[in-house]
Design a protein around this motif. Sequence first.
Motif, PDB file in Angstrom:
ATOM      1  N   THR A 284       0.832  -1.205   0.000  1.00 37.08           N
ATOM      2  CA  THR A 284       0.000   0.000   0.000  1.00 37.08           C
ATOM      3  C   THR A 284       0.865   1.253   0.000  1.00 37.08           C
ATOM      4  O   THR A 284       0.590   2.220  -0.735  1.00 37.08           O
ATOM      5  N   PHE A 285       1.928   1.239   0.809  1.00 31.82           N
ATOM      6  CA  PHE A 285       2.808   2.401   0.866  1.00 31.82           C
ATOM      7  C   PHE A 285       3.480   2.639  -0.484  1.00 31.82           C
ATOM      8  O   PHE A 285       3.539   3.772  -0.972  1.00 31.82           O
ATOM      9  N   SER A 286       3.992   1.578  -1.087  1.00 32.05           N
ATOM     10  CA  SER A 286       4.673   1.716  -2.379  1.00 32.05           C
ATOM     11  C   SER A 286       3.734   2.255  -3.447  1.00 32.05           C
ATOM     12  O   SER A 286       4.119   3.087  -4.273  1.00 32.05           O
ATOM     13  N   LYS A 287       2.500   1.798  -3.425  1.00 28.42           N
ATOM     14  CA  LYS A 287       1.522   2.295  -4.392  1.00 28.42           C
ATOM     15  C   LYS A 287       1.214   3.772  -4.145  1.00 28.42           C
ATOM     16  O   LYS A 287       0.958   4.524  -5.091  1.00 28.42           O
ATOM     17  N   SER A 288       1.278   4.203  -2.880  1.00 29.89           N
ATOM     18  CA  SER A 288       0.969   5.600  -2.567  1.00 29.89           C
ATOM     19  C   SER A 288       1.994   6.559  -3.155  1.00 29.89           C
ATOM     20  O   SER A 288       1.703   7.742  -3.369  1.00 29.89           O
ATOM     21  N   VAL A 289       3.208   6.049  -3.407  1.00 23.24           N
ATOM     22  CA  VAL A 289       4.239   6.879  -4.054  1.00 23.24           C
ATOM     23  C   VAL A 289       4.540   6.362  -5.462  1.00 23.24           C
ATOM     24  O   VAL A 289       5.564   6.702  -6.049  1.00 23.24           O
ATOM     25  N   ASN A 290       3.634   5.533  -5.996  1.00 21.95           N
ATOM     26  CA  ASN A 290       3.734   5.021  -7.378  1.00 21.95           C
ATOM     27  C   ASN A 290       5.085   4.356  -7.663  1.00 21.95           C
ATOM     28  O   ASN A 290       5.675   4.547  -8.724  1.00 21.95           O
ATOM     29  N   ASP A 291       5.564   3.581  -6.709  1.00 22.22           N
ATOM     30  CA  ASP A 291       6.924   3.033  -6.831  1.00 22.22           C
ATOM     31  C   ASP A 291       6.942   1.522  -6.694  1.00 22.22           C
ATOM     32  O   ASP A 291       7.694   0.964  -5.901  1.00 22.22           O
ATOM     33  N   ARG A 294      10.488  -0.340  -7.994  1.00 18.11           N
ATOM     34  CA  ARG A 294      11.546  -0.606  -7.022  1.00 18.11           C
ATOM     35  C   ARG A 294      11.134  -1.721  -6.061  1.00 18.11           C
ATOM     36  O   ARG A 294      11.958  -2.550  -5.685  1.00 18.11           O
ATOM     37  N   LEU A 295       9.866  -1.744  -5.673  1.00 22.33           N
ATOM     38  CA  LEU A 295       9.401  -2.810  -4.791  1.00 22.33           C
ATOM     39  C   LEU A 295       9.626  -4.172  -5.425  1.00 22.33           C
ATOM     40  O   LEU A 295       9.926  -5.155  -4.732  1.00 22.33           O
ATOM     41  N   ASN A 296       9.511  -4.241  -6.746  1.00 24.26           N
ATOM     42  CA  ASN A 296       9.723  -5.505  -7.440  1.00 24.26           C
ATOM     43  C   ASN A 296      11.172  -5.968  -7.360  1.00 24.26           C
ATOM     44  O   ASN A 296      11.458  -7.158  -7.529  1.00 24.26           O
ATOM     45  N   LYS A 297      12.097  -5.057  -7.116  1.00 19.23           N
ATOM     46  CA  LYS A 297      13.492  -5.434  -6.903  1.00 19.23           C
ATOM     47  C   LYS A 297      13.684  -6.005  -5.503  1.00 19.23           C
ATOM     48  O   LYS A 297      14.584  -6.814  -5.274  1.00 19.23           O
ATOM     49  N   PHE A 298      12.826  -5.590  -4.586  1.00 11.48           N
ATOM     50  CA  PHE A 298      12.949  -6.001  -3.189  1.00 11.48           C
ATOM     51  C   PHE A 298      12.176  -7.285  -2.875  1.00 11.48           C
ATOM     52  O   PHE A 298      12.605  -8.099  -2.053  1.00 11.48           O
ATOM     53  N   PHE A 299      11.019  -7.451  -3.524  1.00 10.91           N
ATOM     54  CA  PHE A 299      10.145  -8.593  -3.244  1.00 10.91           C
ATOM     55  C   PHE A 299       9.679  -9.224  -4.558  1.00 10.91           C
ATOM     56  O   PHE A 299       9.564  -8.548  -5.583  1.00 10.91           O
ATOM     57  N   THR A 300       9.376 -10.502  -4.478  1.00  5.45           N
ATOM     58  CA  THR A 300       8.965 -11.250  -5.671  1.00  5.45           C
ATOM     59  C   THR A 300       7.488 -11.039  -5.988  1.00  5.45           C
ATOM     60  O   THR A 300       6.675 -10.712  -5.116  1.00  5.45           O
ATOM     61  N   LYS A 301       7.173 -11.237  -7.251  1.00  6.44           N
ATOM     62  CA  LYS A 301       5.794 -11.362  -7.683  1.00  6.44           C
ATOM     63  C   LYS A 301       5.603 -12.828  -8.038  1.00  6.44           C
ATOM     64  O   LYS A 301       6.034 -13.277  -9.107  1.00  6.44           O
ATOM     65  N   PRO A 302       4.972 -13.617  -7.188  1.00  6.78           N
ATOM     66  CA  PRO A 302       4.953 -15.075  -7.396  1.00  6.78           C
ATOM     67  C   PRO A 302       4.295 -15.513  -8.692  1.00  6.78           C
ATOM     68  O   PRO A 302       4.643 -16.551  -9.246  1.00  6.78           O
ATOM     69  N   ASN A 303       3.356 -14.737  -9.202  1.00  5.24           N
ATOM     70  CA  ASN A 303       2.726 -15.105 -10.482  1.00  5.24           C
ATOM     71  C   ASN A 303       3.246 -14.246 -11.629  1.00  5.24           C
ATOM     72  O   ASN A 303       2.737 -14.326 -12.745  1.00  5.24           O
ATOM     73  N   GLY A 304       4.246 -13.413 -11.336  1.00  8.87           N
ATOM     74  CA  GLY A 304       4.815 -12.550 -12.359  1.00  8.87           C
ATOM     75  C   GLY A 304       4.000 -11.314 -12.672  1.00  8.87           C
ATOM     76  O   GLY A 304       4.403 -10.496 -13.490  1.00  8.87           O
ATOM     77  N   LYS A 305       2.856 -11.124 -12.004  1.00 11.99           N
ATOM     78  CA  LYS A 305       1.964 -10.018 -12.339  1.00 11.99           C
ATOM     79  C   LYS A 305       1.717  -9.057 -11.175  1.00 11.99           C
ATOM     80  O   LYS A 305       1.635  -7.855 -11.371  1.00 11.99           O
ATOM     81  N   TYR A 390      10.194   7.653 -13.789  1.00 11.82           N
ATOM     82  CA  TYR A 390       9.587   7.827 -12.469  1.00 11.82           C
ATOM     83  C   TYR A 390       9.586   9.303 -12.084  1.00 11.82           C
ATOM     84  O   TYR A 390       8.580   9.832 -11.610  1.00 11.82           O
ATOM     85  N   PHE A 391      10.711   9.980 -12.300  1.00 11.46           N
ATOM     86  CA  PHE A 391      10.791  11.395 -11.938  1.00 11.46           C
ATOM     87  C   PHE A 391       9.853  12.235 -12.801  1.00 11.46           C
ATOM     88  O   PHE A 391       9.229  13.187 -12.311  1.00 11.46           O
ATOM     89  N   GLN A 392       9.721  11.887 -14.057  1.00  8.97           N
ATOM     90  CA  GLN A 392       8.828  12.630 -14.940  1.00  8.97           C
ATOM     91  C   GLN A 392       7.365  12.423 -14.556  1.00  8.97           C
ATOM     92  O   GLN A 392       6.570  13.372 -14.595  1.00  8.97           O
ATOM     93  N   ASP A 393       7.008  11.205 -14.178  1.00 11.88           N
ATOM     94  CA  ASP A 393       5.612  10.866 -13.899  1.00 11.88           C
ATOM     95  C   ASP A 393       5.160  11.236 -12.496  1.00 11.88           C
ATOM     96  O   ASP A 393       3.951  11.257 -12.221  1.00 11.88           O
ATOM     97  N   ASN A 394       6.102  11.512 -11.591  1.00 10.95           N
ATOM     98  CA  ASN A 394       5.739  11.704 -10.182  1.00 10.95           C
ATOM     99  C   ASN A 394       6.360  12.971  -9.595  1.00 10.95           C
ATOM    100  O   ASN A 394       7.100  12.923  -8.607  1.00 10.95           O
ATOM    101  N   PRO A 395       6.065  14.130 -10.168  1.00 11.73           N
ATOM    102  CA  PRO A 395       6.679  15.377  -9.688  1.00 11.73           C
ATOM    103  C   PRO A 395       6.328  15.708  -8.240  1.00 11.73           C
ATOM    104  O   PRO A 395       7.151  16.284  -7.518  1.00 11.73           O
ATOM    105  N   THR A 396       5.132  15.344  -7.791  1.00  8.43           N
ATOM    106  CA  THR A 396       4.760  15.672  -6.417  1.00  8.43           C
ATOM    107  C   THR A 396       5.482  14.794  -5.397  1.00  8.43           C
ATOM    108  O   THR A 396       5.640  15.191  -4.241  1.00  8.43           O
ATOM    109  N   VAL A 397       5.936  13.618  -5.843  1.00  9.72           N
ATOM    110  CA  VAL A 397       6.676  12.737  -4.947  1.00  9.72           C
ATOM    111  C   VAL A 397       8.131  13.174  -4.845  1.00  9.72           C
ATOM    112  O   VAL A 397       8.716  13.208  -3.759  1.00  9.72           O
TER     113      VAL A 397
END
Length: 483
Positions: A284-291, A294-305, A390-397
């Motif tokens: 939820t936190f990662s989604k709140s900053v549209n990131d 990077r979370l995918n580098k830290f944790f797996t997506k077990p179904n790839g999606k 990421y920087f272009q798409d998330n100026p407020t972050v």
Amino acid sequence: MKKIFLYTIASSFILTACNKFVDVNQNPNDAITVPSKVLLPTTSIGIGWTNANELGRCASILIQYNAGLANSASTYDSYNINDQFNNQWNYELNVGIINNLRTIIKQSSDTDPSYSGIAKIQLAYAFSIMTDLWGDIPYSQNGFGMTYPQPRFDKQEDIYQGNAGLGIQSLFDLIKDGIADLNKNSVLKPGTDDIIYKGDLSKWKKAGNSLILKLANTISKANPTLAKEQINYVLSDANGYITSNDLDLMVPFSTTVGNQNPMYVQDISGSFKNNEMLSSRLITFSKSVNDTVRLNKFFTKPNGKYFVGYNNGAGVTAPTLATRSMYNTYVVGSTGEAPVRLLTNFQMKFILAESVLTLGTTGDAQKLYEDGIKSSMTKAGMTEAEIAKYFQDNPTVVTLSGSNENKIKQIISQKYLAWVGNGIEAYNDYRRTGYPVLEPALNAAGDNNGQIPRRFVYPSTELNANPNVPGVIKTSVNVWWNK
């Protein structure tokens, strides 16, 4: 008689099996001297192991990187941590690291100060782990064997600030003494036995100054005058500090069984695996900053999606093992070879951005903040194109805005995401600033009225053996620097 313990040496690269100790003093009547070049790799690995093993696992659950599913992990998630860390206190910190570092310092200071210099920097880091988690600890009398069989507990404020009347050297001065040793002529100098920097003493000097920045940041609310003084000292020191990712202080691990990253052992290969998984709150936190990239580098997506998380303290049946999001290669490697990251470029950037706003130190807070995000993303493996998008798409972050307090919230929130894999650092920042804003686990209990613990409690073995322990202190009590 003081005993020296060595981690089992298991590979030609002196990577050690950090969960096994060998008592080299088999005959208490024989004096055995273990060379500093043998002790140094054990203390280096020991610090990395201790940071990422059970102490780090607990902190990562408290800070809601992970959620506990069973055994000790679920105990941490309910905040029942009253007597969990006897082994970490006794064997990982005191016996495995502090005793051996004291030995290196004693036998190397006169002729081989390259070793004592590194040892003093490592000793300051080890003591910072200990005092940040427990508060008052055995410090000035710790690690000297039977000279102080029941060492005094020094106040945390004296550990950080020093107390000449009690003979207590501050952590800052301990580090500076270490850097001074590195500038002296040394008969023997580390090489491959320095598994972190391969004997490059200039990098150790930068790491020492970076540790000063970390510690100054930690006490910035408790003693802002001292914090600013120490930060300005580093900014003006010719030795420099960590300013690029290739200077990061990281403890290496390998794919060899017994030498693997402790988080890999915890979750994938060890006796207590499969007891935790990604917290749904971090998703939820990662989604709140549209990131989520990077979370995918830290944790797996077990179904790839998509990520599959678990709510802290949910108390419902966890997803099946094959469908859980767990640590990805950035944190643990493919088979345990990822390093444990202790002092990093992104950390320094965020520290300095914060200090510009809170202490008035020199620098451009916005640029430092942006550089911290970019450094973390690069470290995690994101491409330049992904970072630019990421920087272009998330100026407020990526743009600091609003009050100073809101800017601090932005900085610490980004630092929090960057620190996945080092829960202790994120736990320190959370307690110090209140960011990110976290709700207690759903089944929160413990002795802090269902709130996230403010500290760890002293192990029963120390309470029973040392009359100098300040007593049973609840997890609801702030440590000194947590103002």
